[in-house]
Scaffold this active site. Structure first.
Site, short mmCIF file in Angstrom:
data_model
loop_
_atom_site.label_atom_id
_atom_site.label_comp_id
_atom_site.label_asym_id
_atom_site.label_seq_id
_atom_site.Cartn_x
_atom_site.Cartn_y
_atom_site.Cartn_z
N ASP A 1 -7.93 -5.35 0.14
CA ASP A 1 -8.44 -6.07 -1.02
C ASP A 1 -8.07 -7.55 -1.04
OD1 ASP A 1 -9.71 -3.89 -2.17
OD2 ASP A 1 -7.80 -3.11 -2.88
N HIS B 1 0.85 -1.19 0.00
CA HIS B 1 0.00 0.00 0.00
C HIS B 1 0.88 1.23 0.00
CE1 HIS B 1 -3.13 2.85 1.31
NE2 HIS B 1 -3.97 1.97 0.83
N1 CMC Z 1 4.13 -7.66 -4.86
C1 CMC Z 1 5.45 -7.66 -5.06
N2 CMC Z 1 6.26 -6.59 -4.91
C2 CMC Z 1 5.67 -5.44 -4.57
C3 CMC Z 1 4.28 -5.34 -4.36
C4 CMC Z 1 3.50 -6.50 -4.51
N3 CMC Z 1 2.17 -6.47 -4.33
N4 CMC Z 1 3.96 -4.08 -4.02
C5 CMC Z 1 5.10 -3.38 -4.03
N5 CMC Z 1 6.15 -4.21 -4.36
C6 CMC Z 1 7.56 -3.82 -4.40
C7 CMC Z 1 7.85 -3.00 -5.63
O1 CMC Z 1 8.29 -3.82 -6.68
C8 CMC Z 1 8.92 -2.07 -5.15
O2 CMC Z 1 10.13 -2.76 -5.12
P1 CMC Z 1 11.55 -1.95 -5.35
O3 CMC Z 1 11.65 -0.96 -4.24
O4 CMC Z 1 12.57 -3.03 -5.29
O5 CMC Z 1 11.41 -1.32 -6.69
C9 CMC Z 1 8.53 -1.79 -3.69
O6 CMC Z 1 7.76 -2.95 -3.29
C10 CMC Z 1 7.68 -0.53 -3.51
O7 CMC Z 1 6.61 -0.60 -4.43
P2 CMC Z 1 5.97 0.68 -5.14
O8 CMC Z 1 5.19 0.23 -6.32
O9 CMC Z 1 7.02 1.71 -5.35
O10 CMC Z 1 5.01 1.20 -4.00
P3 CMC Z 1 3.76 2.17 -4.18
O11 CMC Z 1 3.52 2.77 -2.86
O12 CMC Z 1 3.94 3.07 -5.33
O13 CMC Z 1 2.58 1.16 -4.58
C11 CMC Z 1 0.77 -0.35 -4.50
C12 CMC Z 1 1.61 0.68 -3.73
C13 CMC Z 1 -0.50 -0.64 -3.70
C14 CMC Z 1 0.35 0.22 -5.87
C15 CMC Z 1 1.61 -1.62 -4.69
O14 CMC Z 1 1.97 -2.15 -3.43
C16 CMC Z 1 0.87 -2.69 -5.53
O15 CMC Z 1 0.96 -2.65 -6.74
N6 CMC Z 1 0.14 -3.64 -4.85
C17 CMC Z 1 -0.67 -4.59 -5.54
C18 CMC Z 1 -2.01 -3.96 -5.96
C19 CMC Z 1 -2.94 -3.77 -4.77
O16 CMC Z 1 -3.14 -4.66 -3.96
N7 CMC Z 1 -3.58 -2.59 -4.71
C20 CMC Z 1 -4.57 -2.28 -3.67
C21 CMC Z 1 -4.12 -1.19 -2.74
S1 CMC Z 1 -5.25 -0.96 -1.35
C22 CMC Z 1 -6.61 -0.14 -2.06
C23 CMC Z 1 -7.02 1.14 -1.37
O17 CMC Z 1 -6.60 1.44 -0.24
O18 CMC Z 1 -7.79 1.91 -1.98
#
Ligand code: CMC
Length: 436
Positions: free
Chosen positions: A374, A316
């Protein structure tokens, strides 16, 4: 600096200084009641001729608010100061609506009065039913929601004057009351079923379930376990600070647009897969994994950057700890599967094993990736009988009160002006039209 009157408070934090082109500028720092301070950059352009640049608003507070607070490191979510798990365990969605709108939990008389007001607004104008025949049967219910909620402003002229507090209040009540009716109509239309009218003898969530699942040819009895579970799911989704759809509602509202149009804009934003659509993606992932023995393979794949695969329902932007909503959702998931006779659902087994393995894995520990709301909500909603296309619609029904509370707060905040971000222009500089 006091957030509302702009006078320095006795314990105001020290101002920040920044140097731009050799010129030192002092910027006030404001404190909230909890959470990080903010540097007030409002005078930066006037003082230095520079804008700030923050795509995605990762370091930008767009407003002051007293509705919802998230501590992402602790994994804490508060509505008006109350922890989400305590609200989910001890009260109901309609009382949470009152709390979000008014700032305090209702006493008995206030609750009865509020419930009466909301139930009096549950029907939609009969002419609205004709809108539905204009949509294709296979339309996504979120498309229907965006159109129909926007159209509410064409029926309820008497609650579109945003400068009249009473009209704002009536619009808020209408929105909370009518959203389940419209959502259930969108579902019924997609099935080719007749619409089921609201029943004001039922509580908010039981009424929604009967509007979705009852048919005119036989009696329908609401399962109280499912009703309670969905009510809790509504509580979990009711508000979440300045997320994308809420910010959309605020931005739309900042121009003075009427509340029905603003909520329709919020629904459109929520529709996106990066926002409201992740529960569907998590469910699809669990289906793809299929069996518990495949879990290690998928965890390995999620750690491999070249695979392009992520564990859906994990991680998240704000929570760097277990999402407090996910804990409640996990409990609710078990209750629903038990009540629907689906406790041996293989997807639940896959989810539990996936969570167990991921939480012990160094990759997920180091990156602070925990299950989010989720992760379990898709399995739960599916067990209740909702098709995946309805998942985001349910989210919209629950989030409506948050959008409305935030919209009202914005309208009543003397500091708010039309939202008008600036840009870093990277296009062509001025040039003359070619001579003939
Ligand atoms: N599985 C594997 N690796 C992950 C995941 C995951 N679900 N989420 C983040 N990472 C890794 C990512 O590859 C990155 O690695 P590195 O630092 O080595 O490049 C690191 O963790 C940070 O990720 P980010 O994408 O920079 O983090 P963010 O804050 O931009 O993204 C997120 C947050 C929710 C988009 C992401 O965690 C994700 O894609 N999760 C899966 C989709 C999901 O479940 N979304 C629902 C969110 S809750 C809904 C709501 O509250 O409204």
């Amino acid at each position: 600096m006091n957030v509302h009157d702009n006078k320095p408070a006795a314990n105001a934090p020290a101002p920040a200084t920044i140097t731009v082109d050799g010129k030192q500028v002092t910027l006030p720092v404001r404190s909230g009641s909890i959470g990080p301070n903010v540097i007030d950059v409002g005078a930066l352009y006037k003082e230095t001729g520079n804008f700030t640049y923050d795509p995605g608003f990762t370091s930008t507070a767009n407003c002051s608010s007293s509705i919802t607070y998230i501590d992402g490191d602790k994994g804490e979510l508060l509505y008006r100061g109350y922890p989400i798990d305590q609200l989910a365990d001890n009260t109901n969605f309609l009382a949470v609506c009152y709390l979000l709108l008014h700032g305090e939990l209702p006493n008995n008389a206030e609750f009865i009065n509020f419930r009466k007001t909301i139930t009096n607004h549950t029907m939609v104008h009969e002419q609205m039913t004709r809108f539905f025949t204009g949509y294709r049967r296979d339309a996504h219910p979120m498309a229907v929601m965006v159109g129909t909620v926007g159209a509410l402003s064409s029926f309820y002229h008497d609650s579109t004057d945003i400068n009249d507090p009473r009209q704002r209040e009536i619009a808020s009540h209408r929105m909370i009351a009518k959203m389940p009716t419209i959502a259930a109509m969108a579902y019924k239309y997609s099935m080719g079923h007749p619409f089921i009218y609201p029943r004001n003898d039922l509580d908010y969530t039981s009424n929604f379930l009967q509007m979705c699942f009852a048919v005119p040819c036989e009696p329908y009895v609401v399962n109280p376990i499912l009703s309670r579970a969905l009510d809790r799911i509504f509580i979990l989704h009711a508000d979440h600070e300045q997320n994308a759809s809420t910010s959309t509602v605020r931005l739309a509202g900042s121009s003075g647009a009427n509340p029905f149009a603003c909520i329709s804009a919020g629904i459109a934003c929520l529709w996106g897969p990066a926002h409201g659509g992740a529960n569907e993606a998590a469910l699809n992932m669990l289906k793809e994994i299929g069996t518990v023995d495949k879990v290690p393979e998928y965890v390995k794949k999620a750690k491999d950057k070249t695979s392009g695969f992520r564990l859906m329902g994990f991680g998240h932007r704000v929570y760097k700890n277990y999402d407090p909503r996910a804990k409640v959702m996990q409990k609710t998931c078990h209750e629903v599967l038990e009540a629907t006779g689906a406790k041996d659902d293989p997807l639940l087994k896959v989810a539990i094993e996936l969570e167990r393995i991921a939480l012990q894995d160094d990759y997920f520990i180091e990156k602070k990736l925990y299950p989010n709301i989720d992760f379990y909500s898709g399995i739960t909603l599916r067990a209740m009988g909702f098709p995946v296309e309805m998942f985001t619609v349910l989210f919209a029904v629950a989030r409506t009160v948050g959008w409305i509370a935030q919209w009202k707060e914005m309208i009543e905040d003397p500091e708010q002006r039309i939202g008008r971000p600036r840009q870093l222009y990277i296009g062509k500089p001025r040039r003359d039209f070619p001579a003939a």
